[in-house]
Design an enzyme around this catalytic site. Structure first.
Site, PDB file in Angstrom:
ATOM      1  N   GLY A 112      -1.316   1.195   2.535  1.00  0.00           N
ATOM      2  CA  GLY A 112      -2.109   2.154   1.774  1.00  0.00           C
ATOM      3  C   GLY A 112      -1.272   3.296   1.240  1.00  0.00           C
ATOM      4  O   GLY A 112      -1.466   3.750   0.099  1.00  0.00           O
ATOM      5  N   SER A 113      -0.318   3.779   2.044  1.00  0.00           N
ATOM      6  CA  SER A 113       0.568   4.862   1.597  1.00  0.00           C
ATOM      7  C   SER A 113       1.425   4.411   0.428  1.00  0.00           C
ATOM      8  O   SER A 113       1.654   5.171  -0.532  1.00  0.00           O
ATOM      9  CB  SER A 113       1.461   5.312   2.755  1.00  0.00           C
ATOM     10  OG  SER A 113       0.707   5.884   3.793  1.00  0.00           O
ATOM     11  N   SER A 114       1.905   3.166   0.479  1.00  0.00           N
ATOM     12  CA  SER A 114       2.719   2.651  -0.614  1.00  0.00           C
ATOM     13  C   SER A 114       1.892   2.498  -1.891  1.00  0.00           C
ATOM     14  O   SER A 114       2.369   2.798  -3.001  1.00  0.00           O
ATOM     15  CB  SER A 114       3.332   1.314  -0.213  1.00  0.00           C
ATOM     16  OG  SER A 114       4.281   0.879  -1.153  1.00  0.00           O
TER      17      SER A 114
ATOM     18  N   ALA B   4      -2.089  -1.550   9.788  1.00  0.00           N
ATOM     19  CA  ALA B   4      -1.171  -2.432  10.509  1.00  0.00           C
ATOM     20  C   ALA B   4       0.136  -1.765  10.894  1.00  0.00           C
ATOM     21  O   ALA B   4       0.994  -2.394  11.504  1.00  0.00           O
ATOM     22  CB  ALA B   4      -0.880  -3.671   9.660  1.00  0.00           C
ATOM     23  N   GLY B   5       0.344  -0.497  10.496  1.00  0.00           N
ATOM     24  CA  GLY B   5       1.606   0.161  10.769  1.00  0.00           C
ATOM     25  C   GLY B   5       2.694  -0.173   9.767  1.00  0.00           C
ATOM     26  O   GLY B   5       3.867   0.145   9.985  1.00  0.00           O
ATOM     27  N   LEU B   6       2.327  -0.796   8.650  1.00  0.00           N
ATOM     28  CA  LEU B   6       3.293  -1.208   7.634  1.00  0.00           C
ATOM     29  C   LEU B   6       3.263  -0.334   6.384  1.00  0.00           C
ATOM     30  O   LEU B   6       4.009  -0.587   5.434  1.00  0.00           O
ATOM     31  CB  LEU B   6       3.046  -2.670   7.244  1.00  0.00           C
ATOM     32  CG  LEU B   6       3.206  -3.693   8.378  1.00  0.00           C
ATOM     33  CD1 LEU B   6       2.805  -5.087   7.890  1.00  0.00           C
ATOM     34  CD2 LEU B   6       4.619  -3.708   8.920  1.00  0.00           C
ATOM     35  N   GLY B   7       2.396   0.667   6.365  1.00  0.00           N
ATOM     36  CA  GLY B   7       2.384   1.625   5.264  1.00  0.00           C
ATOM     37  C   GLY B   7       1.781   1.116   3.972  1.00  0.00           C
ATOM     38  O   GLY B   7       2.056   1.678   2.902  1.00  0.00           O
TER      39      GLY B   7
ATOM     40  N   ASP C 219       3.423   9.102   5.288  1.00  0.00           N
ATOM     41  CA  ASP C 219       4.350   8.082   4.784  1.00  0.00           C
ATOM     42  C   ASP C 219       4.459   8.061   3.267  1.00  0.00           C
ATOM     43  O   ASP C 219       5.372   7.430   2.721  1.00  0.00           O
ATOM     44  CB  ASP C 219       3.906   6.685   5.246  1.00  0.00           C
ATOM     45  CG  ASP C 219       4.107   6.460   6.734  1.00  0.00           C
ATOM     46  OD1 ASP C 219       4.846   7.241   7.362  1.00  0.00           O
ATOM     47  OD2 ASP C 219       3.523   5.500   7.270  1.00  0.00           O
TER      48      ASP C 219
ATOM     49  N   PRO D 184      -1.400  -6.201   5.247  1.00  0.00           N
ATOM     50  CA  PRO D 184      -2.628  -6.003   6.033  1.00  0.00           C
ATOM     51  C   PRO D 184      -2.943  -4.519   6.218  1.00  0.00           C
ATOM     52  O   PRO D 184      -2.060  -3.660   6.171  1.00  0.00           O
ATOM     53  CB  PRO D 184      -2.324  -6.687   7.372  1.00  0.00           C
ATOM     54  CG  PRO D 184      -0.833  -6.740   7.447  1.00  0.00           C
ATOM     55  CD  PRO D 184      -0.350  -6.865   6.034  1.00  0.00           C
TER      56      PRO D 184
ATOM     57  N   LYS E  26       6.726  -1.321   4.681  1.00  0.00           N
ATOM     58  CA  LYS E  26       7.912  -0.850   5.414  1.00  0.00           C
ATOM     59  C   LYS E  26       7.753  -1.218   6.885  1.00  0.00           C
ATOM     60  O   LYS E  26       6.661  -1.537   7.372  1.00  0.00           O
ATOM     61  CB  LYS E  26       8.098   0.665   5.270  1.00  0.00           C
ATOM     62  CG  LYS E  26       6.905   1.526   5.748  1.00  0.00           C
ATOM     63  CD  LYS E  26       6.859   1.772   7.234  1.00  0.00           C
ATOM     64  CE  LYS E  26       5.673   2.636   7.650  1.00  0.00           C
ATOM     65  NZ  LYS E  26       5.428   2.631   9.113  1.00  0.00           N
TER      66      LYS E  26
END
Length: 294
Positions: A108-110, A103-106, A142, A100, A12
């Site tokens: 691991g949460s996804s 990275a602020g892209l979530g 997240d 990555p 995200k």
């Protein structure tokens, strides 16, 4: 009998992020518009009754930088689900990372949410949606969003999710300097810079009921209260921002706590052309699309 599930875990971006308060327990309340990317990790789960409880994780590629074994958020999600439900299941997870790490892209949460979706699909009566959402929140702010990954206004500490309709597809260039940022450390610096609930936000918050159509109109939306703190920890963010703008990005934003920046371009063709001229700073560069659902 072994059940197998194959899932995509989309990344995200945050189209703007505002810190709107700080709770007594130290957590920060935020407001942000989340959009789903076509960038995704891939997971394959094998689930077997009567052979557990046990969780095993196989990670590829090993050099992704993601935690291995029980410390990986995907494995932790499975462990927590089994502990909460009392189910005796053997869960084997094969995780291929493309997003990555830190990275602020979530990413691991996804991954964690994908595991929860798979296990909930295997045992649909084990947890009702409310209990599943609360379980997800225990794993990370997240994670509840990724239980149903589609564009949404996310508030509070990640538990208040309001789907947003009509988000146009946004052609992006993602740029990451290759310096992972820990979310906790970025918030620590934010608290030092903005003590006593003084806020970093400038101007009125965007009207989330009226989404911009023109790529350039997103500039007013993309203020991220965490960017100053992230920049203190990773000065390369500033260089990347300037380079994306110089290559034609109509608007540039920082996703989450960083360090990934994204440039919004007029078209996919202009995004591809910008990415074909390598930026000097990033260790990781990707053309992607932000959209309403993954």
């Amino acid at each position: 009998m072994i059940a197998r599930s194959r899932l995509r875990a989309p990344a995200k971006i945050n189209l703007g992020l505002r810190i709107v308060g700080r709770r007594a327990d130290g957590y920060h309340e935020l407001e942000s518009l989340f959009a789903v990317l076509d960038l995704a990790d891939e997971l394959e789960l094998e689930i077997e009754r009567g052979e557990g409880p046990s969780v095993a994780l196989q990670l590829e590629p090993r050099e992704s930088g993601a935690p291995e074994g029980a410390s990986n958020l995907a494995a932790r999600a499975a462990e927590l689900f089994l502990a909460e439900t009392g189910l005796a299941l053997r869960v084997a997870i094969a995780l291929r990372k493309d997003t990555p790490v830190a990275a602020g892209l979530g990413g691991g949460s996804s991954d964690a949410a994908a595991v929860l979706r798979a296990l909930s699909g295997f045992a649909p009566d084990a947890l009702d949606p409310d209990r599943l959402a609360k379980l997800a929140l225990r794993l990370g702010a997240d994670v509840p969003f990724f239980l149903d990954p589609r564009a949404a206004l996310v508030r509070g500490i990640g538990e208040r999710i309001e789907p947003v309709r009509g988000l146009p597809e946004l052609p992006l260039v993602l740029a990451n300097p290759g310096e992972p940022l820990a979310t906790r450390e970025v918030f620590r610096v934010y608290d030092v810079l903005y003590p006593d609930d003084r806020r970093a936000a400038s101007g009125a918050p965007p009207d989330f009921a009226r989404l911009p159509g023109d790529p350039g109109a997103w500039s007013a939306w993309l203020h991220n209260d965490l960017e100053t703190a992230a920049l203190r920890l990773c000065p390369a963010i500033g260089r990347l921002r300037a380079e994306l703008a110089a290559r034609g990005a109509r608007a540039v934003g920082l996703s989450g706590s960083g360090p990934t920046l994204y440039g919004i371009f007029e078209s996919h063709a202009t995004a591809i052309a910008a990415a074909a001229s390598p930026l000097r700073s990033p260790a990781w560069l990707r053309v992607a699309t932000a959209r309403e659902s993954g």
